[in-house]
Design a protein around this motif. Sequence first.
Motif, PDB file in Angstrom:
ATOM      1  N   LEU A   3      -3.678 -16.755   4.081  1.00 47.09           N
ATOM      2  CA  LEU A   3      -2.421 -16.361   3.444  1.00 47.09           C
ATOM      3  C   LEU A   3      -2.571 -14.995   2.787  1.00 47.09           C
ATOM      4  N   GLU A   4      -3.686 -14.781   2.084  1.00 47.56           N
ATOM      5  CA  GLU A   4      -3.908 -13.487   1.443  1.00 47.56           C
ATOM      6  C   GLU A   4      -3.962 -12.368   2.470  1.00 47.56           C
ATOM      7  N   ALA A   5      -4.610 -12.622   3.602  1.00 47.79           N
ATOM      8  CA  ALA A   5      -4.687 -11.605   4.656  1.00 47.79           C
ATOM      9  C   ALA A   5      -3.299 -11.286   5.196  1.00 47.79           C
ATOM     10  N   MET A   6      -2.470 -12.300   5.384  1.00 45.17           N
ATOM     11  CA  MET A   6      -1.112 -12.079   5.884  1.00 45.17           C
ATOM     12  C   MET A   6      -0.259 -11.353   4.843  1.00 45.17           C
ATOM     13  N   LEU A   7      -0.410 -11.716   3.571  1.00 41.24           N
ATOM     14  CA  LEU A   7       0.369 -11.048   2.525  1.00 41.24           C
ATOM     15  C   LEU A   7       0.034  -9.566   2.446  1.00 41.24           C
ATOM     16  N   LYS A   8      -1.204  -9.211   2.770  1.00 44.87           N
ATOM     17  CA  LYS A   8      -1.591  -7.799   2.755  1.00 44.87           C
ATOM     18  C   LYS A   8      -0.909  -7.022   3.860  1.00 44.87           C
ATOM     19  N   GLN A   9      -0.389  -7.712   4.870  1.00 41.71           N
ATOM     20  CA  GLN A   9       0.341  -7.036   5.937  1.00 41.71           C
ATOM     21  C   GLN A   9       1.792  -6.773   5.558  1.00 41.71           C
ATOM     22  N   LEU A  10       2.239  -7.341   4.444  1.00 42.19           N
ATOM     23  CA  LEU A  10       3.601  -7.074   3.971  1.00 42.19           C
ATOM     24  C   LEU A  10       3.549  -5.870   3.038  1.00 42.19           C
ATOM     25  N   PRO A  11       4.302  -4.818   3.332  1.00 40.87           N
ATOM     26  CA  PRO A  11       4.253  -3.638   2.475  1.00 40.87           C
ATOM     27  C   PRO A  11       4.907  -3.907   1.129  1.00 40.87           C
ATOM     28  N   THR A  12       4.467  -3.162   0.141  1.00 43.35           N
ATOM     29  CA  THR A  12       5.123  -3.210  -1.163  1.00 43.35           C
ATOM     30  C   THR A  12       6.320  -2.278  -1.110  1.00 43.35           C
ATOM     31  N   GLY A  13       7.091  -2.262  -2.159  1.00 40.49           N
ATOM     32  CA  GLY A  13       8.272  -1.405  -2.205  1.00 40.49           C
ATOM     33  C   GLY A  13       7.939   0.067  -2.026  1.00 40.49           C
ATOM     34  N   THR A  14       6.800   0.507  -2.568  1.00 42.39           N
ATOM     35  CA  THR A  14       6.435   1.921  -2.459  1.00 42.39           C
ATOM     36  C   THR A  14       5.927   2.267  -1.062  1.00 42.39           C
ATOM     37  N   ALA A  73       1.469  -2.749  17.222  1.00 41.42           N
ATOM     38  CA  ALA A  73       0.121  -2.346  16.839  1.00 41.42           C
ATOM     39  C   ALA A  73       0.045  -1.793  15.416  1.00 41.42           C
ATOM     40  N   LEU A  74       1.194  -1.602  14.762  1.00 40.12           N
ATOM     41  CA  LEU A  74       1.183  -1.102  13.389  1.00 40.12           C
ATOM     42  C   LEU A  74       0.481  -2.115  12.483  1.00 40.12           C
ATOM     43  N   PRO A  75      -0.142  -1.644  11.395  1.00 36.98           N
ATOM     44  CA  PRO A  75      -0.859  -2.565  10.511  1.00 36.98           C
ATOM     45  C   PRO A  75       0.053  -3.461   9.667  1.00 36.98           C
ATOM     46  N   ARG A  76       1.346  -3.223   9.700  1.00 37.02           N
ATOM     47  CA  ARG A  76       2.309  -4.035   8.957  1.00 37.02           C
ATOM     48  C   ARG A  76       3.102  -4.892   9.924  1.00 37.02           C
ATOM     49  N   ILE A  77       3.701  -5.950   9.414  1.00 37.87           N
ATOM     50  CA  ILE A  77       4.460  -6.868  10.261  1.00 37.87           C
ATOM     51  C   ILE A  77       5.845  -6.296  10.517  1.00 37.87           C
ATOM     52  N   THR A 107      17.540  -4.611  17.031  1.00 36.13           N
ATOM     53  CA  THR A 107      17.326  -4.852  15.612  1.00 36.13           C
ATOM     54  C   THR A 107      15.871  -5.238  15.430  1.00 36.13           C
ATOM     55  N   LEU A 108      15.190  -4.449  14.613  1.00 36.59           N
ATOM     56  CA  LEU A 108      13.823  -4.749  14.224  1.00 36.59           C
ATOM     57  C   LEU A 108      13.880  -5.368  12.838  1.00 36.59           C
ATOM     58  N   GLN A 109      12.852  -6.074  12.478  1.00 40.52           N
ATOM     59  CA  GLN A 109      12.818  -6.685  11.149  1.00 40.52           C
ATOM     60  C   GLN A 109      11.439  -6.447  10.563  1.00 40.52           C
ATOM     61  N   THR A 110      11.412  -5.924   9.370  1.00 37.75           N
ATOM     62  CA  THR A 110      10.155  -5.835   8.648  1.00 37.75           C
ATOM     63  C   THR A 110      10.323  -6.588   7.342  1.00 37.75           C
ATOM     64  N   TYR A 111       9.239  -6.782   6.663  1.00 32.51           N
ATOM     65  CA  TYR A 111       9.248  -7.649   5.490  1.00 32.51           C
ATOM     66  C   TYR A 111       8.478  -6.972   4.375  1.00 32.51           C
ATOM     67  N   ARG A 112       8.971  -7.150   3.156  1.00 30.95           N
ATOM     68  CA  ARG A 112       8.319  -6.583   1.978  1.00 30.95           C
ATOM     69  C   ARG A 112       7.923  -7.711   1.052  1.00 30.95           C
ATOM     70  N   TYR A 113       6.680  -7.663   0.578  1.00 24.83           N
ATOM     71  CA  TYR A 113       6.203  -8.651  -0.377  1.00 24.83           C
ATOM     72  C   TYR A 113       6.850  -8.380  -1.725  1.00 24.83           C
TER      73      TYR A 113
END
Length: 132
Positions: A3-14, A73-77, A107-113
């Motif tokens: 879970l921690e590894a997956m959460l690191k793939q979610l970008p923060t607001g900045t 291939a991007l490091p973020r989801i 439509t692409l979808q990205t996610y922010r923690y």
Amino acid sequence: EKLEAMLKQLPTGTEMPDLLDDVSNTGKQNGLEFELFKPEAEQPQDFYAAKPITIRAKGTYHQFGAFVSGVAALPRIVTLESATLAGLGGNNKGAANNQEPVDIQATLQTYRYMDEASAPATAPPRQGGSRR
């Protein structure tokens, strides 16, 4: 740990503006000509916010495939939610053999923690009491 590894793939607001630039640059590097690249309003969930990105572009089928592969291939989801490809000029022979440009709408979808500090505020519970 997973879970921690997956959460690191979610970008923060900045980090979100950089991710949007990465997605856009991936399209340009693969030959797509964007007519529209529009990040939509965030949709808050439990611990993350979904951020749809609407795109409209022109390119070949292979260019679009390379773009999708590059985004994967991007490091973020980033996920591809929907895509429509239509041949230009009413002649789909070129689109079928992957040489002619196609209109691409996707439509692409990205996610922010969202940590506790950035999570949407919830209304405080109502106190029981009488109104006069």
